[in-house]
Design an enzyme around this catalytic site. Structure first.
Site, mmCIF file in Angstrom:
data_model
loop_
_atom_site.group_PDB
_atom_site.id
_atom_site.type_symbol
_atom_site.label_atom_id
_atom_site.label_comp_id
_atom_site.label_asym_id
_atom_site.label_seq_id
_atom_site.Cartn_x
_atom_site.Cartn_y
_atom_site.Cartn_z
ATOM 1 N NE ARG A 46 -3.090 0.258 3.195
ATOM 2 C CZ ARG A 46 -2.552 0.538 4.388
ATOM 3 N NH1 ARG A 46 -1.981 1.702 4.612
ATOM 4 N NH2 ARG A 46 -2.599 -0.351 5.355
ATOM 5 C CE1 TYR A 98 -16.418 12.369 -15.163
ATOM 6 C CE2 TYR A 98 -15.802 12.411 -12.853
ATOM 7 C CZ TYR A 98 -16.245 11.716 -13.963
ATOM 8 O OH TYR A 98 -16.504 10.386 -13.863
ATOM 9 C CG ASP A 170 -9.698 17.108 -14.184
ATOM 10 O OD1 ASP A 170 -9.006 16.559 -15.057
ATOM 11 O OD2 ASP A 170 -10.760 16.615 -13.746
ATOM 12 C CE LYS A 195 -12.419 9.080 -17.942
ATOM 13 N NZ LYS A 195 -12.740 10.296 -17.225
#
Ligand SMILES: *Cc1c(COP(=O)(O)O)cnc(C)c1O
Length: 379
Positions: A46, A98, A170, A195
């Site tokens: 992690r 978004y 972003d 994306k």
């Protein structure tokens, strides 16, 4: 190093133990220690994983930043940024971003006492007006999803610095190939790597890139403490995607431009939203801060009924009706009922996102096939 070379080599060195040219997928949860606390810098996956480390290095390089952090999704990356804040802190955010970001801000974080002020960031005076002594973060997206509005990153960075607020951009729609916000003064760049960075519609992932070591420490602490880390296989897929980012983006841009003009000249199309048109409201800013205009666009039909939009959305054969964007294949989407359904209708319409708006993610297929397909679907 030029960008094409950088994308292929960023973060990747042949594996020292075998010479494997591709970064191995270190599918492990833990690492053996020689003695308690004596290890090779890897303790538990992690906190550290070699495949993820290679990708995080690549993220930093392709955004011209010092540090990259990978997250299990784009929204997990956004979530980590908001966790830098305290109750009472104010965030100024774009009013046309978004839908998932809007949903997280309004429905998850607002209840922890973080204040969100939404404004049209394409006019930076609106940001100046919204600033208060509590403003700690400015969150912008440019170009925006789905209306392709452009915000002047350098101008917002100047305001953020004056008020000691963090500016996070972003950069999902532009990708690092077209725009590098850190170079324009932003503090953090966020991507949905799902994306363009992944590029093949086969992985969900997000990232943050920054220059300030202190900010990196805080965000790394959140990453390992909250645990939204991607697995090594997903990191491998994004590393592979980044190697062809420049080639894919060149074709997305070429195809995007042709489709944008094709739609604009189509007798049944009313309006096309694409930031490469010279008469786009923020064209001069787009031209100043981007190296190309990409393959994302939206349009409305002259017959503006929802039925007509739905008919077109169901009639394409090459464009697949699906959420998401940035993959090699072309997608068509209905923001009002799909990607932006979580935004209240009045909010949506006020910002220009009408019920009949159609969004395209233009892929890298043969552009003639794409035009034929849209032509037959629009009818
Ligand atoms: C998809 C997307 C996100 C969210 O990313 P996920 O990987 O789906 O979590 C954030 N911002 C933009 C602009 C996006 O397109």
């Amino acid at each position: 190093m030029k960008r094409a070379t950088q994308y292929i080599h960023a973060g990747t060195e042949p594996d020292p133990s075998t010479g494997a040219i591709m970064t191995p997928i270190y599918q492990t949860s833990t690492y053996v220690q020689e003695a308690p606390g004596v290890n090779k810098g890897f303790e538990y996956a992690r906190s550290q994983n070699p495949t993820r480390k290679a990708l995080e290095e690549a993220y930093a390089q392709i955004e011209n930043g010092k540090f990259g952090l990978a997250f299990s999704s784009g929204v997990a990356a956004t979530d980590a940024v908001i966790k830098l804040l305290l109750p009472g802190d104010q965030v100024i955010a774009a009013n046309d971003m978004y839908g998932g970001t809007y949903r997280m801000f309004t429905r998850i974080f607002a209840k922890y006492g973080i204040q969100f002020t939404y404004t049209d960031t394409t006019d930076i005076e609106n940001i100046r007006k919204a600033i208060t002594p509590n403003t700690k973060l400015i969150w912008i997206e440019t170009p925006t999803n789905p209306l392709m509005n452009i915000t002047d990153i350098a101008a917002v960075a100047t305001i953020a610095k004056e008020h000691k607020a963090i500016l996070c951009v972003d950069n999902t729609f532009a990708s690092p190939y077209l725009q590098n916000p850190l170079d324009l003064g932003a503090d953090i760049v966020m991507h949905s790597a799902t994306k363009y960075l992944g590029g093949h519609s086969d992985v969900i992932q997000g990232c943050l890139v920054m220059n300030d070591p202190e900010l990196r420490e805080q965000l790394y602490f959140i990453q390992k403490s909250c645990g939204a880390v991607p697995g090594p296989m997903d990191c491998f897929l994004v590393l592979r995607g980044i190697k062809t980012l420049h080639v894919r983006m060149q074709r997305h841009c070429e195809n995007g431009e042709k489709i944008a003009y094709f739609l604009r000249n189509h007798p049944k199309v009313a309006k096309v939203y694409w930031c490469g048109f010279e008469d786009h409201k923020n064209y001069s800013v787009a031209k100043k801060q981007m190296r190309g205009f990409g393959g994302m666009m939206s349009f409305t039909l002259k017959d503006d009924s929802i039925e007509n939009a739905k008919r077109v959305l169901s009639s394409t054969k090459v464009f697949a009706l699906a959420e998401s964007l940035g993959g090699v294949e072309s997608l068509i989407n209905h923001p009002a009922s799909m990607t932006h359904a979580s935004i209240p209708r009045e909010e949506r319409i006020k910002n220009g996102l009408t019920d009949s708006l159609i969004r395209l993610s233009v892929g890298i297929e043969d552009v003639d096939d794409l035009m034929d397909d849209l032509n037959q679907a629009i009818g």
